[in-house]
Design a protein around this motif. Structure first.
Motif, PDB file in Angstrom:
ATOM      1  N   GLY A 153     -62.584  -4.295  33.673  1.00  0.00           N
ATOM      2  CA  GLY A 153     -62.517  -5.459  34.558  1.00  0.00           C
ATOM      3  C   GLY A 153     -61.122  -5.784  35.047  1.00  0.00           C
ATOM      4  N   GLU A 177     -57.880  -6.110  37.555  1.00  0.00           N
ATOM      5  CA  GLU A 177     -57.838  -6.577  38.937  1.00  0.00           C
ATOM      6  C   GLU A 177     -57.979  -5.398  39.897  1.00  0.00           C
ATOM      7  N   LEU A 178     -58.638  -5.643  41.027  1.00  0.00           N
ATOM      8  CA  LEU A 178     -58.893  -4.573  41.982  1.00  0.00           C
ATOM      9  C   LEU A 178     -57.606  -3.949  42.504  1.00  0.00           C
ATOM     10  N   ALA A 230     -66.959  -1.431  40.869  1.00  0.00           N
ATOM     11  CA  ALA A 230     -65.944  -2.409  40.474  1.00  0.00           C
ATOM     12  C   ALA A 230     -65.856  -3.548  41.480  1.00  0.00           C
ATOM     13  N   ILE A 231     -65.932  -3.219  42.755  1.00  0.00           N
ATOM     14  CA  ILE A 231     -65.855  -4.234  43.815  1.00  0.00           C
ATOM     15  C   ILE A 231     -67.048  -5.176  43.741  1.00  0.00           C
ATOM     16  N   GLU A 232     -68.240  -4.605  43.575  1.00  0.00           N
ATOM     17  CA  GLU A 232     -69.441  -5.436  43.498  1.00  0.00           C
ATOM     18  C   GLU A 232     -69.411  -6.339  42.269  1.00  0.00           C
ATOM     19  N   ARG A 233     -68.876  -5.825  41.158  1.00  0.00           N
ATOM     20  CA  ARG A 233     -68.774  -6.646  39.950  1.00  0.00           C
ATOM     21  C   ARG A 233     -67.813  -7.808  40.161  1.00  0.00           C
ATOM     22  N   LYS A 234     -66.685  -7.541  40.803  1.00  0.00           N
ATOM     23  CA  LYS A 234     -65.718  -8.610  41.063  1.00  0.00           C
ATOM     24  C   LYS A 234     -66.324  -9.669  41.978  1.00  0.00           C
ATOM     25  N   GLU A 235     -67.066  -9.226  42.966  1.00  0.00           N
ATOM     26  CA  GLU A 235     -67.707 -10.181  43.873  1.00  0.00           C
ATOM     27  C   GLU A 235     -68.736 -11.010  43.125  1.00  0.00           C
ATOM     28  N   ARG A 269     -68.481 -17.669  39.007  1.00  0.00           N
ATOM     29  CA  ARG A 269     -67.514 -18.747  38.763  1.00  0.00           C
ATOM     30  C   ARG A 269     -67.802 -19.948  39.659  1.00  0.00           C
ATOM     31  N   GLU A 310     -68.673 -11.685  39.912  1.00  0.00           N
ATOM     32  CA  GLU A 310     -67.936 -12.582  39.022  1.00  0.00           C
ATOM     33  C   GLU A 310     -67.478 -13.826  39.771  1.00  0.00           C
ATOM     34  N   GLU A 311     -67.010 -13.618  41.001  1.00  0.00           N
ATOM     35  CA  GLU A 311     -66.541 -14.748  41.800  1.00  0.00           C
ATOM     36  C   GLU A 311     -67.708 -15.691  42.127  1.00  0.00           C
TER      37      GLU A 311
END
Length: 232
Positions: free
Chosen positions: A59, A61-62, A198-203, A209, A205-206
């Motif tokens: 996880g 940062e991108l 990874a990008i989809e997971r970060k999106e 939140r 997660e946002e």
């Protein structure tokens, strides 16, 4: 050395005969050497995919993941250039988000058009990797200034997918004419798949939140929240 001056690997075995003469046998082992090299490259590529996959699962940062990716890919394929282009909001241009080999000051600033006349733009509308062994004779698209100004001849690029639209493009390039193997194509596709994940997971997660911020009493775990969002 062949009669035409080209060189090839050989294996030589020799024995001394009873009359004192030396008898030797020379075998062309080109095929064996090529097979061994292919296997070595494949093993190296698989190790790189596994290593990057582990980093993505952490996880990080991108931006850091992108920087690690371009370095890893360029080193694994032994090529001078690697880049990650990110689609800008106007959808007309791609930003050089991360890269190795490029002139100082270009990463984070240089852009490439999404038009199909460039390799990156053509890649965005392609469902498979785009390989160009010689940009000077390429008929499908032209080399954008970013490539031509660096004297790049060969390149391979693959779309980085997104949920609603492509995130961008990952590409590798060389100033020498380079033949990309199917293993090379599969390798870069695997890297692209990891970045997409990874990008989809970060999106997700946002989004989670934001959901928690709007619902202070939410007690879902992060994994539960991501699982739920993945179905929406």
């Amino acid at each position: 050395i062949r009669k035409d001056g080209s060189q090839f690997p050989v294996e030589i075995s020799a024995q001394k005969l009873s009359d004192g003469r030396i008898q030797g046998i020379v075998r062309d082992i080109t095929e064996r050497v090529q097979t061994e090299k292919k296997q070595k490259n494949y093993t190296r590529q698989q190790a790189a995919v596994a290593a990057l996959g582990q980093r993505a699962l952490l996880g990080i940062e991108l931006e850091q993941l992108f920087d690690e990716t371009v370095k890893l890919v360029a080193d694994t394929l032994s090529l001078e250039y690697c880049k990650i282009l990110q689609m800008l909001p106007d959808r007309q241009n791609l930003l050089l988000q991360a890269g190795v080999g490029w002139q100082d000051g270009l990463v984070g600033k240089a852009t490439v058009t999404t038009g199909i006349n460039s390799q990156a733009g053509y890649t965005l509308i392609s469902d498979k990797p785009v390989v160009a062994e010689d940009l000077s004779t390429e008929q499908r698209f032209k080399a954008p200034p970013l490539l031509s100004e660096h004297g790049i001849i060969s390149g391979m690029s693959i779309k980085i997918s997104g949920k609603d639209q492509p995130f961008g493009v990952i590409g590798v390039h060389s100033r020498q004419k380079h033949t990309f193997t199917q293993d090379d194509v599969n390798f870069l596709q695997a890297i692209s798949n990891i970045l997409t994940m990874a990008i989809e997971r970060k999106e997700a997660e946002e989004k989670y939140r934001l959901l928690v911020d709007s619902s202070p009493d939410a007690i879902l775990s992060l994994d539960e929240g991501l699982r739920i969002l993945s179905y929406n």
